[in-house]
Every structure is written in structure tokens, then in C-alpha cells.
Design an enzyme around this catalytic site. Structure first.
Site, PDB file in Angstrom:
ATOM      1  N   ASP A 221      -4.377  -3.000   5.382  1.00  0.00           N
ATOM      2  CA  ASP A 221      -4.758  -2.455   6.679  1.00  0.00           C
ATOM      3  C   ASP A 221      -6.267  -2.418   6.895  1.00  0.00           C
ATOM      4  O   ASP A 221      -6.726  -2.169   8.002  1.00  0.00           O
ATOM      5  CB  ASP A 221      -4.187  -1.048   6.866  1.00  0.00           C
TER       6      ASP A 221
ATOM      7  N   ASP B  42       0.853  -1.177   0.000  1.00  0.00           N
ATOM      8  CA  ASP B  42       0.000   0.000   0.000  1.00  0.00           C
ATOM      9  C   ASP B  42       0.900   1.241   0.000  1.00  0.00           C
ATOM     10  O   ASP B  42       2.077   1.170   0.352  1.00  0.00           O
ATOM     11  CB  ASP B  42      -0.888  -0.029   1.246  1.00  0.00           C
TER      12      ASP B  42
ATOM     13  N   ASP C  30      -9.272  -5.887   2.990  1.00  0.00           N
ATOM     14  CA  ASP C  30      -7.987  -6.397   2.499  1.00  0.00           C
ATOM     15  C   ASP C  30      -7.776  -7.852   2.881  1.00  0.00           C
ATOM     16  O   ASP C  30      -6.840  -8.500   2.394  1.00  0.00           O
ATOM     17  CB  ASP C  30      -6.820  -5.569   3.064  1.00  0.00           C
TER      18      ASP C  30
END
Length: 901
Positions: free
Chosen positions: A638, A333, A642
Site C-alpha cells: 500500500d 501485509d 512497496d
């Protein structure tokens, strides 16, 4: 008090009544003294720890191994034959190995259980009129708690506010569809699934926001009553350990076959007695069995876990230790991992000019400079008015904690407060000087927030902030040098395009005078326009300082990096360029991913380095596409959604600070600092752990092989055994406990991150390992058996000759340990010498033990050993030196062949 409240049926009461019943002011929360009193009354908000196996069960489990069964049977037969010394030594070795496994397994279970305490679990509460993040276990009944998407509900709550709030309550109800929540009371008889005005501990917020008052904590919660959150017992096995268990089983049966054939050969060919040959067969079996290998592997993995934790990478599932060593791609990410996850105002675009800001995101530390680099005049009316509007049209709060600015609220609004503080505006003072009367909260449909204020002198004004294109619709003027002028719309549109190209997010701020009698704010008060544009603020989440270096190290190690973000492509590409993510980063958007087939996506994913505007579904498809090309993928995440991608990845990596509980639960590894540099460090440690395991295997197997060959050679030659079963077990014990253990502590080799990842399907016991095992086994055979025969030729007794043979084996293994520290490279390079400490300490301990074995009367009686002279020691040391020299020469020759081929 209401009967339903007394009986705990708070879902059937109005929210305000529940808050009153709990003695809490909805708008101020509990005081510190009230919290302390309730903590003493109700205890911590925690469930009892899951029951663990008792110590005696864990100890008994250490004997459930085929290798141990063989040794125990051998011990029983030697007892029946009256060889009490051999029986005692066999049982001692079995007991020592069991104790090692018992202690290490207990430490591993303690470490895995302690991970729950290492990971931050917090809740956002209102106490004494201020929002703050507190540990979830400190919550008490009556606390006012804020919820947002991705949070795990920290306690049972009666909801007071719910904005598009949905919760996944499958852990309680079995319903696969998230429940839509409300604030209205439900029937007292409602089941858990129908209590729509409640948030239950352990469930997940999948959408929206909410506020609730804590009604139950710990075991008093619904999930506590049914024990739905009892932690799963953490497994201590790994694929590598299971592979080695199968290998040990195979080796055990092969050894039993060889021992049986050796027994038959000795009795049938040489006419030896059955008792004598049984002892010889037992000696052969115990010599060849690598009984110390499982303990060494467990210890090596545990050391790796500890090292990773020291580098802020917490391993939740031990298989991740091995998988990290073969990772070829990291899908990361952007926000919080590559960047600081702190929205920061870096540019202020005013009608009077542009200003550049530096320093911390949410605090006053930093500078404000004009475009020409000169320090800005912070008394300029244009800056003060813009900073005041940014502070007042704002719901965030910033407080000082441990010398750092701590934000409670939206990060973008926190950046605006940081901007105001750098200009010299105190948000708290401004809020007292210009109190808020009403507000229109920001929403995605209208794309702005508006707030109505007064100045204690009957003057009212409205501040507006939001998306630039939306705010410009309401602006007919711009505030320049303290006065309103017609807005230069074309210039602002050009600046918007330039900011977007630079990866900044723009927020426009405007204001206007309101009617003196206006006591509330509605969309109809904003729609007519008439606002003056005060300026635009360019906001970004800047890259972490250490991220660029970590990316460079990963690329050198042959590990590719893919940025997967929900942000805009321009923003993501700007960060990618600042981090040098790839020579020429290319971005693919989520809409483009949707249009691609699985095969086409696999091709594109191999080329593009940035994936923008992605959804959780896109992340899952990307992981699958990359895996279809043979990549071993590590994936960071997070958010709640996900979890599928984290589970699909070979190594799921969750964020420890900003990540949700759902992401942590799905991941194999948690970053305690949310930092990409910790991923790079974890990959390095993963490679080191795998290297050390291979070194331990390459060391232990020749040790057993050499011992077995010595006994087998004696049986074939019809000679007395050069080493007895008791002496074999002595050698195995001290080499496993000391010499082999030293390899588990080996530091990373100098160029561990300068070689490509190992293939995921690479054989653990490959041709190289087989060759090295055979070579060293033959060297140990030649040295030990040769010195045994030489000692007999000198006229020494069999006890002294056996002592020489045992010492030759041990010294040869100690010398080989120095070489095994580097499987391919030279063992005495500058890098290798730096980490020599554990090996030298182990060798020193073994030599002390061998001196005791040779000269102490007690040891001589137990092991039938004898004192040896200086000439014998010189020969033994020469054998050790020759073993080391031959292996080092072999590495040099093979190294040149690899370089040429």
C-alpha cells in the site's frame, strides 16, 4: 493584487500572501458555497482522457490476423471461380468474427478505462473549519490540503507548512532524488525543479508531512500543461493469448501445407479438375482453422475480469487473470488486509483495575466491562479522567457519515476518541469546556505529546500521552480513586510486558496541574515531571472476521500465506495465532533478514510464516527469495516504497481504499475493499478463468479437427465432399458464437480451491489435450462421414446426405459440449448439473439454427442443404449420444488410472 500572483508565479510569494490572494482563511478553509462557485468557474480537477483509437481503426485491426488473411484469399479465389455463395459465406464469417472482436475489444477498453473511476482518489482538505476527505477531482483553487508520506499530490499547491517534507518529482523534472521542500518563497524565475515551496500535481510525497493551498487544478497544473500524466494505453493481450497466436500461426501453415498436398493428391491421383480440388482444399483449410478461438479467449478473460470486480478485486492488467490461477504463495501485509486497519482500544489499565472494551473502533457503539465481566460504572472518576485526557490530548476528529464513524487524523488518536465516546465523554464538549492553549506535538525523538488547557476559571493543567516507558519517567504518582498515590512502578512494568506478549500496543496517559500564568508549553514545562499516571490503554488492530476463513481456504488450495509487516514480531505473531496463519507460526525480523545471504534467505523464507519489522527492501528480497524456490508469488502493498516488490511479484496487489497511488500504479490488481478475503476470491476466479479457457480450447480444436478429417477422408477416398466450404464455415460460426461461448460462462467447479496450484510452466497443450482432441476428432469423423455414406446408401441425394453430415457434426459437438464442461470429472454430477444453464441455452439456440439450416428455403438455396426425415434425425441423435458416452467413459477410465497411479 500582486503581479506575480496575477501571472501565476505563486512560488515567488509568501505563503500567507498566496492564501490571501485566493481568498481563503488558512485556519478555516473554504465554505461550501465558495467551493460550489469555484467548481462552476474552474471545472473538475481532472486531465482530459487519453485519446483512444477511433472505431474504424479498431474495426480494421480485427483483420490483421494470418487466419483472416487465409480466409480472405480463399474468398477472393472462389469469387474468381464464380462460386458466389461460397464467397459470400466466407466473407460473412470473416465479418462476423471481426464484429465480435470489435465489440468485445471496445468493451474491454471501456472496462480498463473505467477502472480509474472505480479506484478511490481522495484528498484531505480543510473546509468550514473541519478536516475531511473529499474526491480529488472536487478540489478547487483555494482549498487547504494536508499531505503525508505515500500520497500523490492531488493538485498544484503552494506549501504553507512542511515537516521533513520530500517529494519525488521525476515525472516533471527527471530528478531521481526526491526534492526537499520548504515554505520560504523562491525567485520568480525559478524552474520547476527549483520551486521548493511548491507541490506539483501527480508527484509523490516520499517523506514527512505538509500543508498547502491549491493554486491550480486539472489542465492548469504543471503536469497538465506538459501532458506528463497521459494514461498509458492498456494492452488487451496476455501471455496466453500470445501463445495461442503463435499456435494459430503454426496451425495455419500446417493447414496450408495439408491443403496443398490434398490439392495435389486429388489432381494427380484421382484426376480431379483444378477448380474442383481448389474448392476441396479451401474446404479443408477453412475447416481446420480455429478462427473463433481468439474471440472466445478475449471474451473469457473479460468475463473473468467482470466476475473479479464483482468480488472486489479489480484487474488493472489482464495477465494477472492467468497468473492468479498458478499463485502458490501470497505475501500479505498485516494492517488493513488481515486486520481491520482500525486501531481499537481493547483494554484500559487503570490504577483501580482493568477494563475490557468492545464495539466499533472510533465510535460510541460498544461496551465497557470490568475484568470480571460486569458492566463498568461509567461515572467512576478514574474512567472519566482518563477518557477526558485521551480526548483533549488529541488532534483527531471523528464524524458520523452514512451511519458509520469516519476518522480524520491519526488512527491511534482515533482509537482514543472511540474509548472516550464509549465511556460517555463527548470530545467536542470537552474541548469547549477545557480549551487548548498550546501543544507539543508527538515526535519520534521525544515519544510523547503534551497539551496545555484551561477551564475558564484560570486553572491550567497539562495532559501527557506517549510511550509507556517514556511517560513513566515523568510520573511520580498514580491517580487512584480520584486521589494521587505513589506510583507502583514494578506493577506497571509487569503489565507492560504482559500487554506486549499479547500483541497490544500500550499508550500511557498522565496529567498534572500547571502554573496559573502559563500561556505556552515547552519541553522545559514537561521535563521536571511531577505527573500522575492516569492509566494505560492497550490498543490493537483486530483481525478481520472473514480473514481467518479466507486463509483456511487458501491453505486447502495449496496456497501458502506469508505475513510481511513493519510491526513488532510479538504483535504480528499474536495476529498470526488469532488467524491460525500456520500451525506453529515462526517470526523472522528485518535485522535477521539483513544478515542472511540470498540462498539462506530462500531456505528461511520457505519455513517462516511471519516477517516483522521489515522495510520495503526486505519485502523485495523476500519476493525474490521465494521466486528462486519456484514459487509464483502474489504480493500486497500500500505504500510508495512497496512499488519495487509489487513489480517484482508475479501478481502485485495494491490496496484500493488505504493504498497510495504509487502502489496502485505498480500493481496488476487492486483490492477495492483492502480485504484479504478478496485475494482468496480472486485466486478462485483466476483458476476458473484458466479452466474455462482450457475447456474452450479442448472443445474448439476437435470441432475443427473433425471437420478437416471428414474432408480429408473424402479427398483420399476420391469421393465428393461430405460438407462444402460454405457449410464448414456455417458450422464454425455457430459453434464459436454459441457452443464455445457457453464455456466462458462456466462457474467455478466445486473443488477448484481444493487442488494444488497449476505449475507456472505447465504446457497449455499437453499430452492429455492432444489425446482428447484426437479422440473427439475421430468420433466426429466417424459419425459425420459414416452417416453421409449411409444416407447415400439409402438413395438420398448428395444435398440431403451433406445436410445429414453437417447436422451430425453439430449434434456431436453439442453433445461433446456437455462433456467438455468438466475436463476430468463426470459431467452430470450434482455440482455440474447446477451450472448447466448456459450450455443448455447454447445447445437450444444451435438446434434452432440447424432446423433453419435444414428446412428454410432461403438457407437451402444459400448452403445447398435439404430436408431430412425422422429416421435420419434418430441416427444423428444416436451419434451425439454415443459421442457423449464414449468421452464420459474415457474420463472414467483415465480417472481410475490417475487415482491408482
Amino acid at each position: 493584487m500582486n503581479r506575480d500572483f496575477d501571472e501565476g508565479r505563486v512560488w515567488s510569494m509568501a505563503g500567507a500572501a498566496v492564501a490571501d490572494g485566493l481568498g481563503v482563511d488558512r485556519h478555516r478553509g473554504l465554505t461550501a458555497s465558495e467551493v460550489a462557485q469555484r467548481q462552476a468557474q474552474y471545472g473538475p480537477n481532472a486531465l482530459p482522457p487519453a485519446p483512444r483509437r477511433s472505431a474504424w481503426r479498431r474495426f480494421a485491426a480485427q483483420f490483421q490476423n494470418l487466419l483472416i488473411y487465409i480466409l480472405l484469399v480463399a474468398g477472393a479465389v472462389t469469387l474468381l471461380l464464380g462460386h458466389l455463395v461460397d464467397t459470400g459465406v466466407i466473407l460473412a464469417v470473416v465479418l462476423i468474427n471481426a464484429l465480435i472482436g470489435f465489440v468485445q475489444e471496445g468493451r474491454a477498453e471501456d472496462a480498463l478505462a473505467g477502472i480509474r473511476d472505480m479506484l478511490p482518489r481522495t484528498a484531505r482538505v480543510l473546509r468550514e473549519g473541519h478536516r475531511r476527505d473529499v474526491p480529488a477531482h472536487d478540489l478547487v483553487p483555494g482549498d487547504i490540503v494536508w499531505l503525508s508520506a505515500g500520497d500523490r499530490v492531488p493538485a498544484d499547491l503552494r506549501l504553507l507548512e512542511a515537516r521533513n517534507l520530500r517529494m519525488d518529482e521525476a515525472a516533471l523534472t527527471g530528478e531521481s532524488v526526491p526534492a526537499e521542500k520548504q515554505t520560504g518563497a523562491v525567485a520568480a524565475e525559478a524552474t520547476v525543479a527549483d520551486r521548493l515551496d511548491m507541490g506539483h500535481s501527480g508527484t509523490l510525497v516520499t517523506h514527512g508531512q505538509g500543508v498547502g493551498v491549491v493554486t491550480a487544478i486539472g489542465v492548469a497544473t504543471e503536469i497538465g500543461r506538459i501532458s506528463a500524466l497521459v494514461g498509458r494505453e492498456a494492452t488487451l493481450t496476455t501471455p496466453l493469448m500470445r501463445q495461442m497466436a503463435r499456435f494459430a500461426t503454426l496451425v495455419s501453415w500446417v493447414i496450408l501445407g495439408l491443403a496443398a498436398m490434398a490439392f495435389a493428391f486429388g489432381v494427380g491421383v484421382h484426376g480431379r479438375s483444378g477448380g474442383e480440388m481448389f474448392l476441396a482444399a479451401v474446404g479443408l483449410a477453412v475447416a481446420a482453422i480455429p478462427e473463433g478461438l481468439p474471440a472466445i479467449m478475449t471474451i473469457a478473460l473479460a468475463i473473468g475480469v467482470k466476475r473479479m470486480a464483482a468480488r472486489r478485486a479489480i484487474i488493472r492488467r489482464l495477465p494477472a487473470v492467468e497468473a492468479l490461477g498458478s499463485v502458490t504463495l501470497v505475501c500479505t501485509d498485516k494492517t488493513g488486509t488481515l486486520t481491520r486497519n482500525e486501531m481499537t482500544v481493547e483494554r484500559a489499565l487503570l490504577p483501580d483495575g482493568e477494563f475490557i472494551l468492545s464495539g466499533e473502533a472510533y465510535g460510541a457503539d460498544g461496551e465497557v466491562r470490568a475484568a470480571d465481566g460486569a458492566l463498568a460504572d461509567l461515572t467512576a472518576p478514574c474512567l472519566i479522567e482518563l477518557a477526558r485526557a485521551a480526548a483533549l490530548c488529541n488532534d483527531a476528529e471523528v464524524s458520523a457519515e452514512n451511519g458509520r464513524s469516519r476518522l480524520a487524523g491519526d488512527p491511534t488518536e482515533g482509537a482514543l476518541l472511540g474509548f472516550a465516546l464509549k465511556v460517555g465523554i463527548d470530545p467536542a464538549f470537552e474541548q469547549e469546556a477545557f480549551p487548548r492553549i498550546d501543544v507539543i506535538p508527538f515526535d519520534s525523538q521525544h515519544k510523547f505529546m503534551a497539551s496545555l488547557h484551561h477551564d475558564h476559571a484560570s486553572h491550567r493543567f497539562i495532559y501527557l500521552k506517549g510511550a509507556p516507558e517514556r511517560v513513566l519517567e515523568f510520573c511520580s504518582q498514580e491517580r487512584r480513586s480520584g486521589e494521587d498515590h505513589p506510583i507502583e512502578r514494578a506493577r506497571w512494568l509487569q503489565q507492560m510486558d504482559e500487554a506486549a506478549a499479547g500483541g497490544w500496543r500500550l499508550l500511557a496517559v498522565a496529567g498534572r496541574i500547571a502554573d496559573a500564568g502559563l500561556d505556552g508549553l515547552a519541553f522545559s514545562d514537561v521535563d521536571p515531571g511531577g505527573f500522575s499516571l492516569l492509566g494505560m490503554l492497550a490498543i490493537s488492530d483486530p483481525p478481520r472476521d472473514e480473514a481467518a476463513e479466507a486463509i483456511r481456504r487458501c491453505r486447502e488450495a495449496g496456497v501458502g500465506i506469508r505475513m510481511i509487516t513493519g510491526d513488532h514480531a510479538a504483535t504480528a505473531l499474536a495476529i498470526a495465532r488469532r488467524l491460525d496463519l500456520a500451525p506453529d507460526p515462526r517470526a523472522i525480523t528485518g535485522s535477521e533478514i539483513e544478515a542472511l545471504s540470498a540462498e539462506a534467505l530462500a531456505r528461511v523464507a520457505a519455513e517462516a510464516s511471519v516477517f516483522a519489522r521489515t522495510s520495503p527492501e526486505h519485502k523485495l528480497r523476500l519476493v525474490e527469495a521465494l521466486q528462486s524456490r519456484g514459487h509464483v508469488v502474489a504480493m500486497t502493498g500500500d505504500g510508495v516504497n512497496d512499488a519495487p516488490a509489487l513489480r517484482q511479484a508475479d501478481v502485485g496487489i495494491a490496496m484500493g481504499c488505504k493504498g497510495t497511488e504509487a502502489a496502485r500504479d505498480a500493481a496488476e490488481m487492486v483490492l477495492a475493499d483492502d480485504n484479504f478475503a478478496s485475494i482468496s476470491a480472486a485466486i478462485e476466479e483466476g483458476r476458473t478463468v484458466y479452466d474455462n479457457l482450457r475447456k474452450a480450447i479442448v472443445f474448439i480444436l476437435p470441432t475443427n479437427g473433425g471437420e478437416a478429417l471428414v474432408i480429408l477422408a473424402a479427398i483420399i477416398a476420391g469421393l465428393e465432399l461430405p460438407i462444402t466450404p460454405a457449410q464448414v464455415l456455417w458450422v464454425n460460426m455457430i459453434t464459436a458464437v454459441t457452443l464455445a461461448l457457453a464455456l466462458a460462462f462456466e462457474p467455478a467447479e466445486e473443488r477448484v480451491m481444493a487442488r494444488p496450484p497449476r505449475a507456472a510452466d505447465a504446457a497449455l497443450i499437453d499430452g492429455f489435450l492432444v489425446w482428447r482432441v484426437a479422440l473427439v476428432s475421430l468420433l466426429l469423423l466417424a459419425g459425420s462421414f459414416g452417416l453421409y455414406l449411409a444416407e447415400l446408401a439409402r438413395g438420398s441425394g448428395v444435398e440431403v446426405a451433406r445436410t445429414v453430415a453437417v447436422n451430425a457434426l453439430v449434434v456431436g459437438e453439442a453433445a461433446y459440449l456437455l462433456s467438455a464442461r468438466r475436463l476430468f470429472g463426470p459431467s452430470f454430477s450434482r455440482d455440474a448439473i447446477r451450472g448447466l444453464g448456459p450450455a443448455l441455452a447454447a445447445i437450444a439456440a444451435v438446434m434452432v439454427a440447424q432446423l433453419a439450416f435444414s428446412y428454410l428455403p432461403l438457407m437451402q438455396r444459400v448452403f445447398a442443404s435439404g430436408a431430412i426425415d425422422g429416421t435420419s434425425w434418430l441416427r444423428i441423435l444416436a451419434v451425439g449420444a454415443l459421442t457423449l458416452a464414449v468421452v464420459e467413459a474415457e474420463k472414467h477410465v483415465l480417472g481410475r488410472k490417475r487415482a491408482q497411479g
